[in-house]
Design a protein around this motif. Structure first.
Motif, PDB file in Angstrom:
ATOM      1  N   TYR A 197      -1.628  -3.904 -12.887  1.00 43.12           N
ATOM      2  CA  TYR A 197      -0.846  -4.302 -11.718  1.00 43.12           C
ATOM      3  C   TYR A 197      -1.603  -3.985 -10.425  1.00 43.12           C
ATOM      4  N   LEU A 198      -2.148  -2.778 -10.314  1.00 40.70           N
ATOM      5  CA  LEU A 198      -2.893  -2.395  -9.111  1.00 40.70           C
ATOM      6  C   LEU A 198      -4.115  -3.282  -8.913  1.00 40.70           C
ATOM      7  N   GLU A 199      -4.792  -3.602  -9.997  1.00 40.41           N
ATOM      8  CA  GLU A 199      -5.962  -4.484  -9.913  1.00 40.41           C
ATOM      9  C   GLU A 199      -5.553  -5.874  -9.423  1.00 40.41           C
ATOM     10  N   ASP A 226       1.909   6.431  -7.081  1.00 39.95           N
ATOM     11  CA  ASP A 226       0.880   7.401  -7.472  1.00 39.95           C
ATOM     12  C   ASP A 226       1.424   8.824  -7.356  1.00 39.95           C
ATOM     13  N   TYR A 254       0.302  -0.388 -15.359  1.00 44.72           N
ATOM     14  CA  TYR A 254       0.216  -0.042 -13.934  1.00 44.72           C
ATOM     15  C   TYR A 254      -1.200  -0.258 -13.402  1.00 44.72           C
ATOM     16  N   ASP A 255      -2.201   0.071 -14.201  1.00 45.23           N
ATOM     17  CA  ASP A 255      -3.590  -0.148 -13.770  1.00 45.23           C
ATOM     18  C   ASP A 255      -3.868  -1.635 -13.579  1.00 45.23           C
ATOM     19  N   HIS A 304       2.598   1.548  -3.460  1.00 47.59           N
ATOM     20  CA  HIS A 304       1.689   1.983  -4.529  1.00 47.59           C
ATOM     21  C   HIS A 304       1.312   3.454  -4.367  1.00 47.59           C
ATOM     22  N   SER A 343      -2.847  -5.564  -1.042  1.00 49.78           N
ATOM     23  CA  SER A 343      -2.533  -4.229  -0.543  1.00 49.78           C
ATOM     24  C   SER A 343      -3.612  -3.747   0.428  1.00 49.78           C
ATOM     25  N   ASN A 388       0.828  -1.203   0.000  1.00 54.63           N
ATOM     26  CA  ASN A 388       0.000   0.000   0.000  1.00 54.63           C
ATOM     27  C   ASN A 388       0.860   1.250   0.000  1.00 54.63           C
ATOM     28  N   GLN A 425      -4.802  -5.818  -5.617  1.00 60.10           N
ATOM     29  CA  GLN A 425      -5.850  -5.241  -4.766  1.00 60.10           C
ATOM     30  C   GLN A 425      -6.171  -6.121  -3.564  1.00 60.10           C
TER      31      GLN A 425
END
Length: 260
Positions: free
Chosen positions: A238-240, A156, A235-236, A152, A246, A149, A243
């Protein structure tokens, strides 16, 4: 100590007048620390009762008992030579680390029976012990979720132009193993001294942001294919993908108090 060593290399003195001591090319750089209880980012298990319960139940689970049975020969041999009663994999980590350091600095300390052990098998069992803390998604969330978290959020900030483009975090071998295992790329061998994970964030000509992740060991440097993200990972996406792992510090504290 790791932070000091890294800084000594990054800020190598070029002016003799700044050298702290003759024949010691080192320019001291301040390192600021905070108490363990406040380091949720890289030391979360210190104050997470739920994680401790999950960890202990996994450590002595039937899965890892079967691992000991599968490697009964080396287990019995080590018990005979050390006097230990090996009930879990942590013993292998201890022994491998001691042997590794002796080999590196003074092999005369090694017992005569050390060369009768398959060191690759010992390394595997020691490395497998490091995977226990992130054995399940729930444990990954409690063990290393705050780290992701924080990472990431920093990414951002880079994208938004509010954070510097370089961040260095100094942690332990267990942190390296936890990150790699959560990514699904841990090879079940103990992280080497000075092993590093490198994240590089890119923006394409049409403003698409993507991530490349590398693992650097002493004699090996490779790009990681993290789960469903191959090579240049959006990157989107990766974040998904991350999820479920994190978690911010407030939610983490809430989940740590819950019942197993």
């Amino acid at each position: 100590m790791s932070a000091a060593s890294n800084l000594a290399g990054l800020y190598y003195p070029t002016n003799e007048s700044t050298i702290w001591k003759k024949n010691l090319p080192w320019d001291p750089i301040p390192i600021h620390t905070i108490p363990y209880k406040d380091i949720a980012v890289i030391y979360p298990e210190n104050i997470c009762p739920k994680f401790e319960e999950l960890y202990n139940s996994t450590l002595y689970s039937s899965y890892f008992k079967n691992v000991l049975q599968k490697h009964e020969a080396i287990t019995t041999f080590i018990e005979k030579k050390t006097g230990w009663n090996i009930e879990e994999l942590g013993y292998f980590e201890t022994l491998y680390t001691v042997f590794y350091i002796y080999n590196m600095h003074n092999s005369s300390y090694l017992p005569e029976w050390a060369d009768q052990i398959d060191m690759s098998e010992l390394n595997y069992l020691a490395g497998l012990h490091f995977s226990i803390g992130t054995f399940t998604t729930e444990m990954q969330r409690l063990k290393i979720g705050p780290f992701f978290n924080n990472l990431h959020n920093y990414f951002d900030g880079i994208i938004n132009g509010t954070n510097p483009k370089f961040l260095m975090i100094s942690a332990h071998d267990e942190t390296i193993a936890s990150v790699l295992n959560s990514y699904g790329v841990y090879d079940y061998h103990l992280p080497e001294f000075a092993e590093t994970i490198i994240w590089e964030l890119y923006k394409s000509a049409n403003d698409d942001v993507y991530l490349r992740i590398y693992n650097k060991k002493c004699k090996d440097f490779k790009e990681l294919d993290v789960k469903q993200c191959q090579h240049q990972c959006s990157y989107d996406k990766y974040l998904e993908m991350m999820q479920s792992i994190s978690v911010d510090s407030n939610q983490w504290k809430t989940e740590c108090k819950g019942s197993v």
